[in-house]
Design a protein around this motif. Structure first.
Motif, mmCIF file in Angstrom:
data_model
loop_
_atom_site.group_PDB
_atom_site.id
_atom_site.type_symbol
_atom_site.label_atom_id
_atom_site.label_comp_id
_atom_site.label_asym_id
_atom_site.label_seq_id
_atom_site.Cartn_x
_atom_site.Cartn_y
_atom_site.Cartn_z
ATOM 1 N N GLY A 38 0.808 -1.226 0.000
ATOM 2 C CA GLY A 38 0.000 0.000 0.000
ATOM 3 C C GLY A 38 0.831 1.262 0.000
ATOM 4 O O GLY A 38 2.056 1.238 0.166
ATOM 5 N N ARG A 39 0.132 2.374 -0.171
ATOM 6 C CA ARG A 39 0.793 3.684 -0.236
ATOM 7 C C ARG A 39 0.902 4.261 1.175
ATOM 8 O O ARG A 39 -0.031 4.143 1.968
ATOM 9 N N VAL A 40 2.025 4.880 1.445
ATOM 10 C CA VAL A 40 2.238 5.511 2.756
ATOM 11 C C VAL A 40 2.774 6.932 2.551
ATOM 12 O O VAL A 40 3.256 7.260 1.466
ATOM 13 N N TYR A 41 2.658 7.753 3.592
ATOM 14 C CA TYR A 41 2.966 9.190 3.449
ATOM 15 C C TYR A 41 3.932 9.652 4.536
ATOM 16 O O TYR A 41 3.767 9.285 5.700
ATOM 17 N N ARG A 42 4.902 10.443 4.147
ATOM 18 C CA ARG A 42 5.777 11.060 5.154
ATOM 19 C C ARG A 42 6.092 12.490 4.733
ATOM 20 O O ARG A 42 6.274 12.765 3.551
ATOM 21 N N ASN A 43 6.167 13.323 5.742
ATOM 22 C CA ASN A 43 6.353 14.745 5.461
ATOM 23 C C ASN A 43 7.813 15.054 5.121
ATOM 24 O O ASN A 43 8.573 15.543 5.937
ATOM 25 N N GLU A 44 8.194 14.748 3.888
ATOM 26 C CA GLU A 44 9.570 14.976 3.437
ATOM 27 C C GLU A 44 9.548 15.924 2.247
ATOM 28 O O GLU A 44 8.611 15.885 1.447
ATOM 29 N N ALA A 45 10.598 16.735 2.113
ATOM 30 C CA ALA A 45 10.711 17.589 0.919
ATOM 31 C C ALA A 45 10.964 16.677 -0.286
ATOM 32 O O ALA A 45 11.755 15.730 -0.194
ATOM 33 N N ILE A 46 10.282 16.973 -1.394
ATOM 34 C CA ILE A 46 10.416 16.108 -2.569
ATOM 35 C C ILE A 46 11.748 16.376 -3.270
ATOM 36 O O ILE A 46 12.097 17.515 -3.566
ATOM 37 N N SER A 47 12.494 15.294 -3.501
ATOM 38 C CA SER A 47 13.767 15.406 -4.230
ATOM 39 C C SER A 47 13.976 14.089 -4.977
ATOM 40 O O SER A 47 13.099 13.231 -4.975
ATOM 41 N N ALA A 48 15.155 13.935 -5.596
ATOM 42 C CA ALA A 48 15.431 12.684 -6.314
ATOM 43 C C ALA A 48 15.458 11.497 -5.350
ATOM 44 O O ALA A 48 15.181 10.365 -5.727
ATOM 45 N N ARG A 49 15.784 11.765 -4.096
ATOM 46 C CA ARG A 49 15.971 10.655 -3.140
ATOM 47 C C ARG A 49 14.875 10.531 -2.090
ATOM 48 O O ARG A 49 14.884 9.611 -1.275
ATOM 49 N N ALA A 50 13.946 11.475 -2.048
ATOM 50 C CA ALA A 50 12.875 11.396 -1.045
ATOM 51 C C ALA A 50 11.568 11.887 -1.656
ATOM 52 O O ALA A 50 11.571 12.726 -2.563
ATOM 53 N N HIS A 51 10.467 11.365 -1.156
ATOM 54 C CA HIS A 51 9.171 11.819 -1.657
ATOM 55 C C HIS A 51 8.174 11.839 -0.512
ATOM 56 O O HIS A 51 8.381 11.169 0.501
ATOM 57 N N PHE A 75 5.196 10.720 -0.599
ATOM 58 C CA PHE A 75 4.502 9.423 -0.489
ATOM 59 C C PHE A 75 5.311 8.373 -1.226
ATOM 60 O O PHE A 75 6.059 8.690 -2.156
ATOM 61 N N PHE A 76 5.200 7.148 -0.759
ATOM 62 C CA PHE A 76 5.846 6.034 -1.436
ATOM 63 C C PHE A 76 5.053 4.764 -1.119
ATOM 64 O O PHE A 76 3.966 4.853 -0.534
ATOM 65 N N HIS A 77 5.556 3.622 -1.524
ATOM 66 C CA HIS A 77 4.773 2.380 -1.391
ATOM 67 C C HIS A 77 5.551 1.330 -0.612
ATOM 68 O O HIS A 77 6.760 1.205 -0.792
ATOM 69 N N GLN A 78 4.834 0.641 0.232
ATOM 70 C CA GLN A 78 5.468 -0.387 1.052
ATOM 71 C C GLN A 78 4.789 -1.732 0.836
ATOM 72 O O GLN A 78 3.622 -1.794 0.447
ATOM 73 N N VAL A 79 5.537 -2.779 1.137
ATOM 74 C CA VAL A 79 4.904 -4.081 1.360
ATOM 75 C C VAL A 79 5.413 -4.534 2.716
ATOM 76 O O VAL A 79 6.617 -4.637 2.930
ATOM 77 N N ILE A 109 16.426 3.057 -11.384
ATOM 78 C CA ILE A 109 15.714 4.317 -11.586
ATOM 79 C C ILE A 109 16.307 5.318 -10.595
ATOM 80 O O ILE A 109 16.140 5.173 -9.390
ATOM 81 N N ARG A 110 17.023 6.298 -11.120
ATOM 82 C CA ARG A 110 17.842 7.133 -10.229
ATOM 83 C C ARG A 110 17.058 8.251 -9.549
ATOM 84 O O ARG A 110 17.555 8.868 -8.617
ATOM 85 N N ASP A 111 15.882 8.563 -10.042
ATOM 86 C CA ASP A 111 15.138 9.681 -9.473
ATOM 87 C C ASP A 111 13.745 9.209 -9.048
ATOM 88 O O ASP A 111 12.938 8.799 -9.875
ATOM 89 N N LEU A 112 13.478 9.279 -7.741
ATOM 90 C CA LEU A 112 12.204 8.802 -7.185
ATOM 91 C C LEU A 112 10.986 9.486 -7.807
ATOM 92 O O LEU A 112 9.907 8.919 -7.875
ATOM 93 N N ARG A 113 11.183 10.722 -8.245
ATOM 94 C CA ARG A 113 10.053 11.502 -8.778
ATOM 95 C C ARG A 113 9.475 10.872 -10.040
ATOM 96 O O ARG A 113 8.301 11.052 -10.347
ATOM 97 N N LEU A 114 10.323 10.114 -10.760
ATOM 98 C CA LEU A 114 9.845 9.485 -12.004
ATOM 99 C C LEU A 114 8.661 8.552 -11.760
ATOM 100 O O LEU A 114 7.813 8.363 -12.622
ATOM 101 N N PHE A 115 8.608 7.961 -10.564
ATOM 102 C CA PHE A 115 7.539 7.015 -10.267
ATOM 103 C C PHE A 115 6.154 7.660 -10.253
ATOM 104 O O PHE A 115 5.156 7.000 -10.457
ATOM 105 N N SER A 116 6.104 8.974 -9.941
ATOM 106 C CA SER A 116 4.778 9.580 -9.816
ATOM 107 C C SER A 116 4.490 10.651 -10.860
ATOM 108 O O SER A 116 3.419 11.240 -10.859
ATOM 109 N N GLU A 117 5.439 10.904 -11.767
ATOM 110 C CA GLU A 117 5.198 11.942 -12.770
ATOM 111 C C GLU A 117 4.354 11.454 -13.942
ATOM 112 O O GLU A 117 3.785 12.249 -14.689
#
Ligand code: PHE
Length: 344
Positions: free
Chosen positions: A192-205, A207-211, A322-330
């Motif tokens: 599922g999708r989870v949320y953390r209050n992080e500034a969006i960058s290539a290495r942090a987002h 929201f992201f997904h966990q199992v 995939i070097r930039d996390l942002r690609l997953f949600s763009e």
């Protein structure tokens, strides 16, 4: 009679129906049991023998004309070719059908679910908006734990207590819900999708997904945890992949560990991805803390369990680089179309 037939002939020749209903009206009018042709043949009976000869031929030709017109139109309607009102040519070749591809996170999620299903795990899901109890308190987070702080958690309602409502920061909350509402044994994974209050960058987002996974039963031990995860890694990254466990800390597991795998890119010889260490971390795990079992109404003297959690983006990254996390949600199609098409 001749004048009448001439008039009808002109009408038939000019007839161009827009739809099958108009054609049916035409059939009833000319060819029906009470139709014009029937009527003309009735009249024909009353004419003299001289006229019969000439009119017989004319009448038969007229009947054939009406029937031929009807049959031709009927056939074109039946085969779907008759669209004079739209001006479309349905015989033109169609546009190319572009087959989509699966999102890399879906590919990874499906693969993880597949592996754990074969190991006897079911899939469980829960809400993304959670209360303090399911996201933190039941999971043994101390009141003043920094993870509850505004910096990590998106609070929707904040009263500094049990009525806090937040976007879930991990899918461990689904483990709590599962244990509260059932009886052991439990063997499930929670994607599922989870949320953390992080500034969006290539290495942090933000929201992201966990199992995450949970196994609770009598006599579950740390060796069950190691064997399950080892099996998972071999299935995911291949037979030769090595694993190692490092001691760690999570409020809800004791003992806790982090698991590394031999670098999936260089195989352990050292590269950019593993920062030349040969190892990459993929998940956190441990034995479920007895406090968590008790919080969920499970007898911790009788039952033990293990839990683990991993980030899907991390797993996808190690697979597809995939070097930039942002690609997953763009949702850039140029990125997405590079992945395997699975639906055929
Ligand atoms: N919930 C932890 C996280 O979000 C992961 C984890 C799950 C660790 C289960 C140990 C056991 O980081």
């Amino acid at each position: 009679m001749q004048a009448q037939i001439d008039q009808y002939t002109a009408e038939i020749n000019a007839f161009s129906p827009a739809n099958a209903d108009e054609l049916e009206t035409f059939r009833i009018k000319f060819l029906g049991t009470k139709g014009i042709i029937k009527d003309l043949f009735e009249q024909f009976k009353t004419v003299g023998p001289e006229e019969k000869r000439t009119f017989g031929k004319v009448l038969n030709q007229f009947k054939q004309l009406a029937e031929a017109k009807y049959n031709e139109l009927k056939e074109s309607f039946d085969s779907g070719l008759k669209t004079p009102d739209l001006g479309l040519d349905l015989t033109l070749p169609g546009d190319d059908f572009v087959v989509g591809s699966r999102h890399p996170l879906s590919l990874v999620r499906n693969e993880i679910i597949d592996i754990f299903k074969r190991l006897g795990f079911v899939v469980a899901e829960g809400p993304e908006i959670e209360d303090d109890w399911h996201n933190f308190s039941a999971l043994n987070f101390p009141e003043e734990h920094p993870a509850r702080d505004m910096q990590d958690t998106f609070f929707i309602k904040k009263n500094h207590g049990q009525d806090d409502i937040a976007l879930r920061t991990h899918t461990s909350s689904v483990q709590v819900r599962m244990m509260e509402h059932g009886k052991p044994p439990f063997r499930a994974i929670m994607p599922g999708r989870v949320y953390r209050n992080e500034a969006i960058s290539a290495r942090a987002h933000c929201f992201f997904h966990q199992v995450e996974g949970l196994y609770v039963d009598e006599n579950v031990s740390f060796s069950d945890l190691k064997q399950t995860l080892y099996q998972f890694v071999k299935e995911l990254y291949g037979e030769g992949t090595k694993v190692r466990f490092r001691p760690s800390y999570f409020p809800f597991t004791e003992p806790s560990a982090e698991m590394d795998v031999s670098c999936t890119i260089c195989g352990g010889t050292g590269c950019n991805m593993c920062k030349y260490t040969g190892w990459v971390e993929i998940l956190g795990c441990g034995m479920v803390d007895p406090n968590v079992l008790e919080n969920c109404g499970i007898d911790s003297k009788k039952y033990t369990g293990f839990a683990f959690g991993m980030g899907m983006e991390r797993i996808a990254n190690l697979k597809y680089v995939i070097r930039d996390l942002r690609l997953f949600s763009e949702n850039d199609v140029r990125f997405l179309k590079q992945f395997q098409t699975e639906m055929l």
